[in-house]
Structure formats: C-alpha cells, structure tokens
Design an enzyme around this catalytic site. Sequence first.
Site, mmCIF file in Angstrom:
data_model
loop_
_atom_site.group_PDB
_atom_site.id
_atom_site.type_symbol
_atom_site.label_atom_id
_atom_site.label_comp_id
_atom_site.label_asym_id
_atom_site.label_seq_id
_atom_site.Cartn_x
_atom_site.Cartn_y
_atom_site.Cartn_z
ATOM 1 N N SER A 1 0.827 -1.208 0.000
ATOM 2 C CA SER A 1 0.000 0.000 0.000
ATOM 3 C C SER A 1 0.857 1.253 0.000
ATOM 4 O O SER A 1 1.953 1.271 0.572
ATOM 5 C CB SER A 1 -0.861 -0.038 1.267
ATOM 6 O OG SER A 1 -1.454 1.207 1.506
ATOM 7 N N TYR B 1 -2.101 -1.375 11.068
ATOM 8 C CA TYR B 1 -2.327 -1.844 9.700
ATOM 9 C C TYR B 1 -1.145 -1.459 8.805
ATOM 10 O O TYR B 1 -0.571 -2.298 8.108
ATOM 11 C CB TYR B 1 -3.633 -1.263 9.122
ATOM 12 C CG TYR B 1 -3.738 -1.492 7.625
ATOM 13 C CD1 TYR B 1 -4.057 -2.744 7.105
ATOM 14 C CD2 TYR B 1 -3.446 -0.466 6.720
ATOM 15 C CE1 TYR B 1 -4.111 -2.964 5.736
ATOM 16 C CE2 TYR B 1 -3.495 -0.675 5.346
ATOM 17 C CZ TYR B 1 -3.830 -1.924 4.862
ATOM 18 O OH TYR B 1 -3.863 -2.141 3.504
ATOM 19 N N LYS C 1 2.023 -3.762 6.690
ATOM 20 C CA LYS C 1 2.464 -3.729 5.279
ATOM 21 C C LYS C 1 3.978 -3.523 5.214
ATOM 22 O O LYS C 1 4.675 -4.134 4.400
ATOM 23 C CB LYS C 1 1.731 -2.625 4.514
ATOM 24 C CG LYS C 1 0.245 -2.893 4.334
ATOM 25 C CD LYS C 1 -0.028 -4.136 3.483
ATOM 26 C CE LYS C 1 -1.475 -4.529 3.444
ATOM 27 N NZ LYS C 1 -1.750 -5.848 2.888
ATOM 28 N N ASN D 1 -5.195 4.549 -4.224
ATOM 29 C CA ASN D 1 -6.570 4.389 -3.707
ATOM 30 C C ASN D 1 -7.482 3.710 -4.730
ATOM 31 O O ASN D 1 -7.978 4.370 -5.649
ATOM 32 C CB ASN D 1 -7.145 5.751 -3.308
ATOM 33 C CG ASN D 1 -6.487 6.306 -2.061
ATOM 34 O OD1 ASN D 1 -5.265 6.457 -2.015
ATOM 35 N ND2 ASN D 1 -7.261 6.602 -1.053
ATOM 36 N N LEU E 1 -13.673 7.024 1.005
ATOM 37 C CA LEU E 1 -14.435 8.124 0.406
ATOM 38 C C LEU E 1 -15.511 7.666 -0.592
ATOM 39 O O LEU E 1 -16.683 8.044 -0.461
ATOM 40 C CB LEU E 1 -13.454 9.091 -0.284
ATOM 41 C CG LEU E 1 -14.089 10.282 -0.985
ATOM 42 C CD1 LEU E 1 -14.830 11.181 0.003
ATOM 43 C CD2 LEU E 1 -13.023 11.084 -1.737
HETATM 44 P P1 NAD Z 1 -11.033 -7.135 1.145
HETATM 45 O O1 NAD Z 1 -11.283 -7.127 2.610
HETATM 46 O O2 NAD Z 1 -12.171 -6.809 0.255
HETATM 47 O O3 NAD Z 1 -10.427 -8.530 0.699
HETATM 48 C C1 NAD Z 1 -9.639 -9.331 1.537
HETATM 49 C C2 NAD Z 1 -10.202 -10.736 1.514
HETATM 50 O O4 NAD Z 1 -9.372 -11.569 2.330
HETATM 51 C C3 NAD Z 1 -11.629 -10.835 2.081
HETATM 52 O O5 NAD Z 1 -12.436 -11.538 1.166
HETATM 53 C C4 NAD Z 1 -11.448 -11.609 3.383
HETATM 54 O O6 NAD Z 1 -12.578 -12.413 3.681
HETATM 55 C C5 NAD Z 1 -10.193 -12.423 3.107
HETATM 56 N N1 NAD Z 1 -9.413 -12.768 4.306
HETATM 57 C C6 NAD Z 1 -9.012 -11.946 5.304
HETATM 58 N N2 NAD Z 1 -8.328 -12.644 6.236
HETATM 59 C C7 NAD Z 1 -8.272 -13.937 5.798
HETATM 60 C C8 NAD Z 1 -7.712 -15.126 6.330
HETATM 61 N N3 NAD Z 1 -7.102 -15.143 7.514
HETATM 62 N N4 NAD Z 1 -7.857 -16.261 5.628
HETATM 63 C C9 NAD Z 1 -8.502 -16.278 4.430
HETATM 64 N N5 NAD Z 1 -9.067 -15.180 3.896
HETATM 65 C C10 NAD Z 1 -8.954 -14.022 4.575
HETATM 66 O O7 NAD Z 1 -9.816 -6.129 0.880
HETATM 67 P P2 NAD Z 1 -9.295 -5.505 -0.485
HETATM 68 O O8 NAD Z 1 -9.658 -4.079 -0.504
HETATM 69 O O9 NAD Z 1 -9.651 -6.378 -1.621
HETATM 70 O O10 NAD Z 1 -7.730 -5.555 -0.208
HETATM 71 C C11 NAD Z 1 -6.926 -6.638 -0.657
HETATM 72 C C12 NAD Z 1 -5.506 -6.411 -0.208
HETATM 73 O O11 NAD Z 1 -5.045 -5.167 -0.711
HETATM 74 C C13 NAD Z 1 -5.308 -6.349 1.298
HETATM 75 O O12 NAD Z 1 -4.074 -6.954 1.597
HETATM 76 C C14 NAD Z 1 -5.244 -4.862 1.576
HETATM 77 O O13 NAD Z 1 -4.508 -4.583 2.748
HETATM 78 C C15 NAD Z 1 -4.540 -4.375 0.346
HETATM 79 N N6 NAD Z 1 -4.788 -2.965 0.033
HETATM 80 C C16 NAD Z 1 -6.087 -2.529 -0.086
HETATM 81 C C17 NAD Z 1 -6.325 -1.193 -0.373
HETATM 82 C C18 NAD Z 1 -7.729 -0.665 -0.461
HETATM 83 O O14 NAD Z 1 -7.916 0.544 -0.336
HETATM 84 N N7 NAD Z 1 -8.740 -1.496 -0.689
HETATM 85 C C19 NAD Z 1 -5.260 -0.314 -0.556
HETATM 86 C C20 NAD Z 1 -3.943 -0.803 -0.439
HETATM 87 C C21 NAD Z 1 -3.736 -2.141 -0.145
HETATM 88 C C1 WQD Z 2 -9.579 9.476 0.955
HETATM 89 C C2 WQD Z 2 -9.771 10.965 1.201
HETATM 90 C C3 WQD Z 2 -10.165 11.527 3.503
HETATM 91 C C4 WQD Z 2 -14.028 9.547 3.864
HETATM 92 C C5 WQD Z 2 -7.020 4.594 3.318
HETATM 93 C C6 WQD Z 2 -6.007 3.864 4.154
HETATM 94 C C7 WQD Z 2 -4.818 3.471 3.332
HETATM 95 C C8 WQD Z 2 -5.223 2.692 2.088
HETATM 96 C C9 WQD Z 2 -6.352 3.365 1.352
HETATM 97 C C10 WQD Z 2 -4.986 0.334 2.418
HETATM 98 C C11 WQD Z 2 -9.046 11.448 2.456
HETATM 99 C C12 WQD Z 2 -11.363 11.864 2.654
HETATM 100 C C13 WQD Z 2 -12.831 10.041 3.367
HETATM 101 C C14 WQD Z 2 -15.060 10.465 4.197
HETATM 102 C C15 WQD Z 2 -13.636 12.274 3.496
HETATM 103 N N1 WQD Z 2 -5.710 1.385 2.382
HETATM 104 N N2 WQD Z 2 -12.640 11.374 3.197
HETATM 105 N N3 WQD Z 2 -14.818 11.794 3.987
HETATM 106 O O1 WQD Z 2 -7.260 7.845 3.752
HETATM 107 O O2 WQD Z 2 -6.252 7.759 1.464
HETATM 108 O O3 WQD Z 2 -6.395 5.728 2.756
HETATM 109 O O4 WQD Z 2 -7.406 3.714 2.250
HETATM 110 O O5 WQD Z 2 -3.829 0.179 2.371
HETATM 111 O O6 WQD Z 2 -4.005 2.708 4.154
HETATM 112 O O7 WQD Z 2 -5.612 4.729 5.201
HETATM 113 O O8 WQD Z 2 -8.485 6.728 1.837
HETATM 114 O O9 WQD Z 2 -10.840 6.646 1.160
HETATM 115 O O10 WQD Z 2 -10.297 6.818 3.615
HETATM 116 O O11 WQD Z 2 -9.894 8.778 2.147
HETATM 117 O O12 WQD Z 2 -13.469 13.499 3.356
HETATM 118 O O13 WQD Z 2 -16.129 10.098 4.676
HETATM 119 O O14 WQD Z 2 -11.156 11.216 1.423
HETATM 120 O O15 WQD Z 2 -9.936 12.529 4.472
HETATM 121 O O16 WQD Z 2 -8.573 12.726 2.201
HETATM 122 P P1 WQD Z 2 -7.080 7.117 2.506
HETATM 123 P P2 WQD Z 2 -9.949 7.157 2.217
#
Ligand code: NAD
Ligand code: WQD
Length: 340
Positions: free
Chosen positions: A126, A151, A155, A180, A201
């Site tokens: 991330s 969290y 990572k 994002n 968001l």
């Molecule tokens: P998500 O929660 O939608 O998907 C994760 C999946 O993993 C879920 O289906 C959950 O049921 C499964 N899971 C969790 N723990 C498990 C376990 N112990 N055993 C088996 N399955 C398990 O999340 P996502 O948004 O698809 O994110 C996927 C990956 O990307 C994560 O590692 C997350 O940290 C990373 N990531 C997400 C974002 C984001 O904003 N969505 C941003 C950066 C990184």
């Molecule tokens: C985006 C922008 C908020 C909600 C998070 C995690 C990060 C990564 C991605 C996994 C920001 C603003 C949000 C709302 C708002 N995940 N906002 N009103 O903060 O960039 O990152 O998700 O790795 O680790 O921290 O994403 O979607 O929460 O926010 O004004 O109700 O929207 O302040 O500027 P963010 P977000």
Amino acid sequence: MKKILVTGGLGYIGSHTVVELQKTGYQVVIIDNLSNSSLDVLEGITDITKTPPTFERLDLREKAAVSDFFKRNNDIEGIIHFAASKAVGESVDRPLLYYENNLNTLIYLLQECNTHHINNFIFSSSCTVYGEPDSLPITEDAPVKPATSPYGNTKQIAEEILKDTCSVSSLKTIALRYFNPIGAHETALIGELPAGVPQNLVPFITQTAAGVREQLSVFGDDYPTEDGSCIRDYIHVVDLAKAHVIALERLLSEKNKSNYEVFNLGTGRGSSVLEVVNSFEKTTGEKLNYKIVDRRPGDVISVYADTKKANEELGWKAQKTMEEALASAWKWEWKVRENS
Ligand code: NAD
Ligand code: WQD
C-alpha cells in the site's frame, strides 16, 4: 493451464483480479475465509467469466489447514496474496488481530512456498508505507516512513519479511503498492462491499447518494492544497487487477530484474476530495449532500504516484478515467440496493 492461488480472492481487489486471470487463461484457486466477503462474489465472478474458479473456504491463520491445502494442491505455480484485514481504525483498537492476520498468514504461505518450491509471489502492499511524502509524485525509492497504524505497520513488516526471504531462497516477489482503488466491474456483478459504515471516500459518496447515509463529511478544507481538501491518487480497480496479471507474467517468464521488486500502482494523477465530489455529481447527475467538517486525525495531505517504473518496466498503465470509475461505483451501488 497454469494454476494460480489467489488468497482473499472473494474480496474487493481479489475478485476483480480473479476475473482478469481467468480471462487471460489461468486456472484459479481461491482461498478465502469469508471474514470480509461472501459466497455471492463467487457467483458474480462465474457470471462474468462463465468459468467457476475453484474455491476453498479456509482461514490462513490455521497453519495445519494451510499445510494440508498445499499437500492437496501440489501444482500451484504462483500466489497472489490479497488476504488481510484492512481497516486502519480497527487496527488501532485491535493490533494483535492485525499482526496475526496480516503477518502470520504471510509467514505460513512463505513456508509452504519453500516446501513446495513455489517461486512466484505477488503481494498487496500500500502507498500507506510512504506516509506523508517529502516530494511528489512518489517514486518507489522514496523512504518508507514510520507507520502511523498497526495496519500500515503490517504492510511495512510484510515487505521486510518478503525482501529477507527472497534474499536467501529461490522465491521471487513483486510487492505492488496500491494507491486508492475505487470503482467496480463494468457489469456491476462484482464490486466493493464495505462492512458497516464505509471508511473510504467513494463508498461513502455512493451510499450517501443512494440515501443510505444522510450526509458525506468532507474531512477538512484548510489543507495546503488548491481547494483545501486532501489529495489522493484514485485508481480504477479493474486497472489495478490487470496489473496483477502483468506482474505475474513478469515472474513466470523470469523477466524480473531482481528477486524482490516493488511497483507503485496508481494513475499518477492527484485528485482532491472536492474534485471527487464534483466529478461524482457531474458524472451521475446526482446532487450530493455534503458538509465540510474538521480534519480526520492521521490523514496525510497529498499523495499520488510516480508511475514511470510500472509504465516502463511492467508495461502497465492505468487506462480508465475517474468518471468511468465513479460511474461504475454508482452502478454497483444500485445493484447492491436492488438485491438487498
Ligand atoms: P477485502 O477485505 O475486500 O479482501 C480481503 C479478503 O481476504 C476478504 O475476502 C477476506 O474475507 C479475506 N481474508 C481476510 N483474512 C483472511 C484469512 N485469515 N484467511 C482467508 N481469507 C482471509 O480487501 P481488499 O480491498 O480487496 O484488499 C486486498 C488487499 O489489498 C489487502 O491486503 C489490503 O490490505 C490491500 N490494500 C487494499 C487497499 C484498499 O484501499 N482497498 C489499498 C492498499 C492495499
Ligand atoms: C480518501 C480521502 C479523507 C471519507 C485509506 C487507508 C490506506 C489505504 C487506502 C490500504 C481522504 C477523505 C474520506 C469520508 C472524506 N488502504 N474522506 N470523507 O485515507 O487515502 O487511505 O485507504 O492500504 O491505508 O488509510 O483513503 O478513502 O479513507 O480517504 O473526506 O467520509 O477522502 O480525508 O482525504 P485514505 P480514504
């Protein structure tokens, strides 16, 4: 057909990636414990690709079960590891859950890679590892900043675990640092399903427009940015999913330059919160009820990716626009409401 394990393959990014893998001709096995997803997603994937992926309901924290899975599936050629817990706020309240779920699971998988000589590993990292960056756009060699949440720390530690493991084994890893992710599949058969009140968001925007939430709070308009709201790099989840297939092919064809590589996955464009709101209103014709409130503690001001490395070395570039992403998120929100 090469067999690829996708952990967390029923989750938001995982499910879109499974679709792209199947479309490219891979045989997919999904492991998911359904802690943040449902079996409906399996149906959605199958409706899109007309091919049901193999699914095992399994909790990756159960070491013996993981080991047993790999004994039964000794022909896996690569792993894309999405499974993790991802709610930043919850990780502050329940750090051990996060360290166990995001790190133990990784370690168990890597031990199996070692035992079964699986050498190709893709990890979901991330942009959170960069914290508040010193300069923009953010390149992959920008310093990793001290994590501000358990969290985020998982990572960073996971990246260290992978780097150390790759330096002493035949394991090859690509860590993908997502910016994002937003949007949904164009069919609206799969998308993001936030549990409870959305923290992110775009799901908050679509739920507000759909009348599920009364009002969107925009967290701060007094940041040192053009319109005072924070800036992020919002990337369409389908573009993100496609990058995983390309990264996998880089490993399978041994085109990687080192055993541990990191790539930013973003559009390279920063958008402010208010720009996203305006773009949503323009794209969908919906008026959004929002108000400016105080800053959200812990928010960084501005982050967007330098995508040169991914563009040039992976040969990948985000194709879809913010408008397409928001339109798909809105279509998906409707579908969810229709079915609930
Ligand atoms: P998500 O929660 O939608 O998907 C994760 C999946 O993993 C879920 O289906 C959950 O049921 C499964 N899971 C969790 N723990 C498990 C376990 N112990 N055993 C088996 N399955 C398990 O999340 P996502 O948004 O698809 O994110 C996927 C990956 O990307 C994560 O590692 C997350 O940290 C990373 N990531 C997400 C974002 C984001 O904003 N969505 C941003 C950066 C990184
Ligand atoms: C985006 C922008 C908020 C909600 C998070 C995690 C990060 C990564 C991605 C996994 C920001 C603003 C949000 C709302 C708002 N995940 N906002 N009103 O903060 O960039 O990152 O998700 O790795 O680790 O921290 O994403 O979607 O929460 O926010 O004004 O109700 O929207 O302040 O500027 P963010 P977000």
